[in-house]
Write an enzyme that holds these catalytic residues in place. Structure first.
Site, PDB file in Angstrom:
ATOM      1  CG  ASP A 138      -2.102   0.900   1.094  1.00  0.00           C
ATOM      2  OD1 ASP A 138      -2.221   1.566   0.057  1.00  0.00           O
ATOM      3  OD2 ASP A 138      -2.926   0.918   2.017  1.00  0.00           O
ATOM      4  CG  HIS A 204      -6.936   0.577  -6.606  1.00  0.00           C
ATOM      5  ND1 HIS A 204      -8.053   1.288  -6.228  1.00  0.00           N
ATOM      6  CD2 HIS A 204      -5.945   0.933  -5.732  1.00  0.00           C
ATOM      7  CE1 HIS A 204      -7.769   2.029  -5.163  1.00  0.00           C
ATOM      8  NE2 HIS A 204      -6.499   1.834  -4.846  1.00  0.00           N
TER       9      HIS A 204
END
Length: 286
Positions: A138, A204
């Protein structure tokens, strides 16, 4: 001297986190809320160091008239919705030790209790150093630490987008790794962005890249963590930016608001909350 951003925005070495939202008590002067929040930022009894970030509802912070509350859901053409759950204040506490964080959070709640009601309380933690619960790294697109203040703040002030996302990890984990990578747009092992010929328009990565009118990529600074238990869990998305536009546009692109192309990751994770907060510089809090 230029205004000083709240240092907790960039303090990335803390493993334990607490996210709290508050609503001003009826009849209470908003300045009393600000005074209480500022007191929370001062040293209080705890067994170790705790970083504090203080956020104010945009409409309560008159010095940022170009920042709007999260006052309406973000929707896509297929009914997908990111809810608007705006509150008056946000407190993000982070520490290396859970005991220290627990004690500090209790002390903070005692300081705020006379002026504000606690609206939400979420505990977070860092998962596998830098991964979210999908197993992917992330924050790969975050700017280097030296450039983060110029992305996250302007004149010492930041805009924060705070969303709690609930993951269906069983459904995502059931996908072959190659299919997971198509959902995210990066390799799982080392977070290398997929080549253009493999990068789906629904990935994404594709949906969260925001560009200006002249094609320049607009960055945000992410400080996400995991939250929850083995049974119920997900990601606390915390994104900072010098202006609100990149954050708001990212949500619209993820939902497919304008072009009908929805972020594939939202098939496996559901937003539960959504709020914007102004993160004033240190001097303004004082």
């Amino acid at each position: 001297m230029p205004p000083t951003p709240q240092p907790g925005i960039f303090a990335a070495a803390m493993a334990e986190h607490a996210y709290l939202e508050f609503d001003l008590r009826p009849g209470t002067d908003p300045r009393a809320l600000l005074a209480a929040l500022t007191a929370v930022g001062e040293p209080m009894p705890a067994t170790g160091a705790v970083n504090v970030v203080i956020g104010i509802r945009p409409s309560l912070w008159g010095a940022a008239p170009d920042v709007r509350d999260f006052d309406a859901p973000v929707t896509g053409p297929d009914g997908f919705t990111m809810p608007a759950t705006q509150h008056d204040a946000w407190l993000w506490l982070a520490g290396a030790d859970r005991t220290a964080l627990f004690d500090y959070t209790r002390a903070a709640l005692a300081v705020l209790a006379p002026v504000a009601d606690r609206a939400s309380d979420v505990a977070g933690w860092v998962y596998h150093h830098d991964r979210d619960l999908t197993g992917f790294i992330d924050g790969t697109e975050n700017p280097p630490r030296s450039l983060a203040p110029s992305v996250a703040t302007a004149d010492g002030c930041a805009v924060a987008l705070v969303q709690q996302w609930h993951h269906d990890t069983a459904a995502f984990d059931a996908l072959p790794v190659a299919d997971q990578e198509l959902v995210i747009g990066r390799t799982k092992a080392d977070s290398v962005e997929l080549d253009e010929d493999r990068q789906p328009p629904t990935s994404h990565v594709s949906r969260t890249v925001i560009t200006s009118a002249d094609g320049e990529e607009l960055k945000i600074y992410r400080r996400n963590t995991a939250w929850g238990t083995v049974g119920e869990h997900g990601t606390m998305f915390v994104g900072f930016c010098a202006t609100q536009h990149p954050l708001a546009e990212m949500l619209r692109r993820m939902a497919g608001t304008d072009d009908g192309v929805r972020d594939a990751l939202t098939r496996y994770t559901t937003p539960l909350t959504g709020a914007y907060y102004v993160i004033p510089p240190v001097e303004a809090l004082g």
